[in-house]
Motif scaffolding. Structure first.
Motif, mmCIF file in Angstrom:
data_model
loop_
_atom_site.group_PDB
_atom_site.id
_atom_site.type_symbol
_atom_site.label_atom_id
_atom_site.label_comp_id
_atom_site.label_asym_id
_atom_site.label_seq_id
_atom_site.Cartn_x
_atom_site.Cartn_y
_atom_site.Cartn_z
ATOM 1 N N LEU A 74 41.121 -30.106 29.529
ATOM 2 C CA LEU A 74 41.523 -29.026 28.626
ATOM 3 C C LEU A 74 40.791 -29.147 27.290
ATOM 4 O O LEU A 74 40.404 -28.141 26.692
ATOM 5 C CB LEU A 74 43.036 -29.056 28.413
ATOM 6 N N ALA A 75 40.598 -30.374 26.820
ATOM 7 C CA ALA A 75 39.853 -30.580 25.575
ATOM 8 C C ALA A 75 38.413 -30.102 25.738
ATOM 9 O O ALA A 75 37.846 -29.462 24.842
ATOM 10 C CB ALA A 75 39.882 -32.047 25.182
ATOM 11 N N GLU A 76 37.823 -30.403 26.906
ATOM 12 C CA GLU A 76 36.462 -29.946 27.179
ATOM 13 C C GLU A 76 36.410 -28.425 27.245
ATOM 14 O O GLU A 76 35.467 -27.797 26.740
ATOM 15 C CB GLU A 76 35.984 -30.545 28.503
ATOM 16 N N LEU A 77 37.434 -27.814 27.826
ATOM 17 C CA LEU A 77 37.510 -26.355 27.887
ATOM 18 C C LEU A 77 37.587 -25.778 26.479
ATOM 19 O O LEU A 77 36.927 -24.772 26.164
ATOM 20 C CB LEU A 77 38.730 -25.932 28.706
ATOM 21 N N ALA A 78 38.385 -26.394 25.613
ATOM 22 C CA ALA A 78 38.493 -25.933 24.224
ATOM 23 C C ALA A 78 37.140 -26.013 23.527
ATOM 24 O O ALA A 78 36.755 -25.106 22.776
ATOM 25 C CB ALA A 78 39.527 -26.762 23.476
ATOM 26 N N ASN A 79 36.412 -27.115 23.772
ATOM 27 C CA ASN A 79 35.086 -27.265 23.162
ATOM 28 C C ASN A 79 34.159 -26.131 23.578
ATOM 29 O O ASN A 79 33.376 -25.622 22.769
ATOM 30 C CB ASN A 79 34.468 -28.607 23.562
ATOM 31 N N ARG A 80 34.252 -25.735 24.842
ATOM 32 C CA ARG A 80 33.362 -24.686 25.347
ATOM 33 C C ARG A 80 33.760 -23.295 24.859
ATOM 34 O O ARG A 80 32.897 -22.431 24.649
ATOM 35 C CB ARG A 80 33.363 -24.700 26.879
ATOM 36 N N MET A 81 35.056 -23.069 24.655
ATOM 37 C CA MET A 81 35.521 -21.738 24.310
ATOM 38 C C MET A 81 35.520 -21.467 22.807
ATOM 39 O O MET A 81 35.575 -20.322 22.375
ATOM 40 C CB MET A 81 36.947 -21.509 24.845
ATOM 41 N N SER A 82 35.475 -22.523 22.000
ATOM 42 C CA SER A 82 35.515 -22.326 20.549
ATOM 43 C C SER A 82 34.127 -21.971 20.030
ATOM 44 O O SER A 82 33.104 -22.397 20.574
ATOM 45 C CB SER A 82 36.048 -23.576 19.845
ATOM 46 N N SER A 156 37.432 -28.508 18.134
ATOM 47 C CA SER A 156 36.193 -28.844 18.843
ATOM 48 C C SER A 156 35.687 -30.222 18.448
ATOM 49 O O SER A 156 35.291 -30.446 17.292
ATOM 50 C CB SER A 156 35.115 -27.795 18.555
ATOM 51 N N GLU A 157 35.662 -31.142 19.380
ATOM 52 C CA GLU A 157 35.148 -32.480 19.098
ATOM 53 C C GLU A 157 33.645 -32.472 18.789
ATOM 54 O O GLU A 157 33.203 -33.168 17.873
ATOM 55 C CB GLU A 157 35.460 -33.404 20.272
ATOM 56 N N PRO A 158 32.815 -31.716 19.531
ATOM 57 C CA PRO A 158 31.386 -31.682 19.163
ATOM 58 C C PRO A 158 31.159 -31.158 17.746
ATOM 59 O O PRO A 158 30.291 -31.673 17.031
ATOM 60 C CB PRO A 158 30.782 -30.741 20.216
ATOM 61 N N ALA A 159 31.926 -30.157 17.343
ATOM 62 C CA ALA A 159 31.784 -29.629 15.982
ATOM 63 C C ALA A 159 32.154 -30.690 14.958
ATOM 64 O O ALA A 159 31.471 -30.867 13.937
ATOM 65 C CB ALA A 159 32.654 -28.389 15.806
ATOM 66 N N LEU A 160 33.229 -31.423 15.209
ATOM 67 C CA LEU A 160 33.656 -32.461 14.275
ATOM 68 C C LEU A 160 32.638 -33.598 14.193
ATOM 69 O O LEU A 160 32.453 -34.190 13.130
ATOM 70 C CB LEU A 160 35.028 -33.003 14.686
ATOM 71 N N CYS A 161 31.974 -33.900 15.301
ATOM 72 C CA CYS A 161 30.925 -34.932 15.280
ATOM 73 C C CYS A 161 29.785 -34.517 14.348
ATOM 74 O O CYS A 161 29.258 -35.340 13.577
ATOM 75 C CB CYS A 161 30.395 -35.180 16.688
#
Length: 285
Positions: A74-82, A156-161
């Motif tokens: 679900l976290a990965e899905l959030a990353n893709r949809m944001s 989004s974890e990638p955005a936060l990175c």
């Protein structure tokens, strides 16, 4: 990615039932509304997920989502949809209000020199870094006497990175006024800039889902920025979120939303200040 991409123009197709399940999961967990016009975007953004997991169809992917116990899928899905497209000095009128009205007000109401600020849709960090620069510039030599940390969250974890790394291309940095850029950034050469080391302790980045019914903060904020994220929510989701945000503000505290996210002027707990700027009403109002 173009929202009008056909859902059949990729290697995997998504039927009506599958799209409805993904749409419902995204809405239930993240509050994001996906219309039928977004189906091509959903397919496009999830193609790599299916390939990376060795899946040949969306049905198997949906089954994995429904069986997800630890929330990683679900976290990965959030990353893709944001969506995290932004740049420095976006909607600059808000930053001027922050410097010219919010910070002087905090000086008056906070004799303990404690400034509490939350960027609730931090994306890749341009907004919180800008606010941190303005704080340092405003307080100048007295900044060291203030507890002026800033909490910045995003789903989004990638955005936060990217935000925590604090490295940006010149085209993202160019709109930032030169005095703030000199204060908070240094050039890396090759058309890239980085946040100065002394700025980094001013912002604390955390992953947070705005759909959480309880906000994880012990003390109310003087100011909350939540810009250009509620456009993805429906009216009921926005209403419930705003109620939680207002309850997390001090009386008289400031709320900044995106210019396309006007809240109207009929909220009993908010006072309209200027376009997309509101204040929590004091108890006497």
């Amino acid at each position: 990615m173009n929202d009008d991409v056909s859902p059949r123009s990729f290697g995997h197709t998504l039927d009506d039932a599958g799209f409805a399940q993904i749409r419902d999961l995204v809405y239930q967990h993240f509050g994001i509304v996906l219309s039928e016009q977004k189906r091509g975007l959903v397919v496009g953004r999830l193609q790599r997920v299916l390939r990376d997991r060795g899946l040949t169809n969306f049905r198997d992917y949906i089954d994995l989502l429904l069986a997800d116990k630890n929330g990683s899928l679900l976290a990965e899905l959030a990353n893709r949809m944001s969506t995290n497209h932004t740049h420095f000095w976006r909607e600059p009128a808000h930053f001027l209000v922050f410097r010219e009205s919010v910070l002087p007000w905090v000086q008056q109401v906070s004799p303990q020199r404690d400034l509490r600020l939350w960027c609730a849709a931090a994306a890749t960090g341009e907004e919180p870094w800008t606010l941190a620069m303005i704080q340092r510039q405003f307080f100048a030599e007295n900044y060291r006497h203030w507890q002026a940390g800033l909490v910045a969250t995003d789903i989004s974890e990638p955005a936060l990175c990217i935000a925590e790394k604090g490295v940006y291309d010149n085209d993202r940095v160019q709109p930032l006024p030169q005095d703030l850029r000199a204060l908070g950034m240094e050039t890396m050469g090759g058309g890239r800039w980085r946040i100065r080391d002394e700025m980094r302790k001013d912002v604390m980045y955390r992953r947070f889902n705005l759909m959480a019914e309880k906000l994880p903060f012990k003390h109310p904020f003087h100011c909350i920025f939540i810009r250009n994220v509620m456009i993805y929510f429906d009216q009921d989701t926005r209403r419930r979120l705003i109620a939680r945000l207002v309850n997390s503000l001090l009386p008289g505290g400031w709320l900044f939303v995106g210019h396309s996210e006007s809240l109207g002027r009929d909220d009993a707990n908010l006072e309209y200040v200027s376009p997309a700027v509101y204040r929590r009403k004091s108890e006497s109002q």
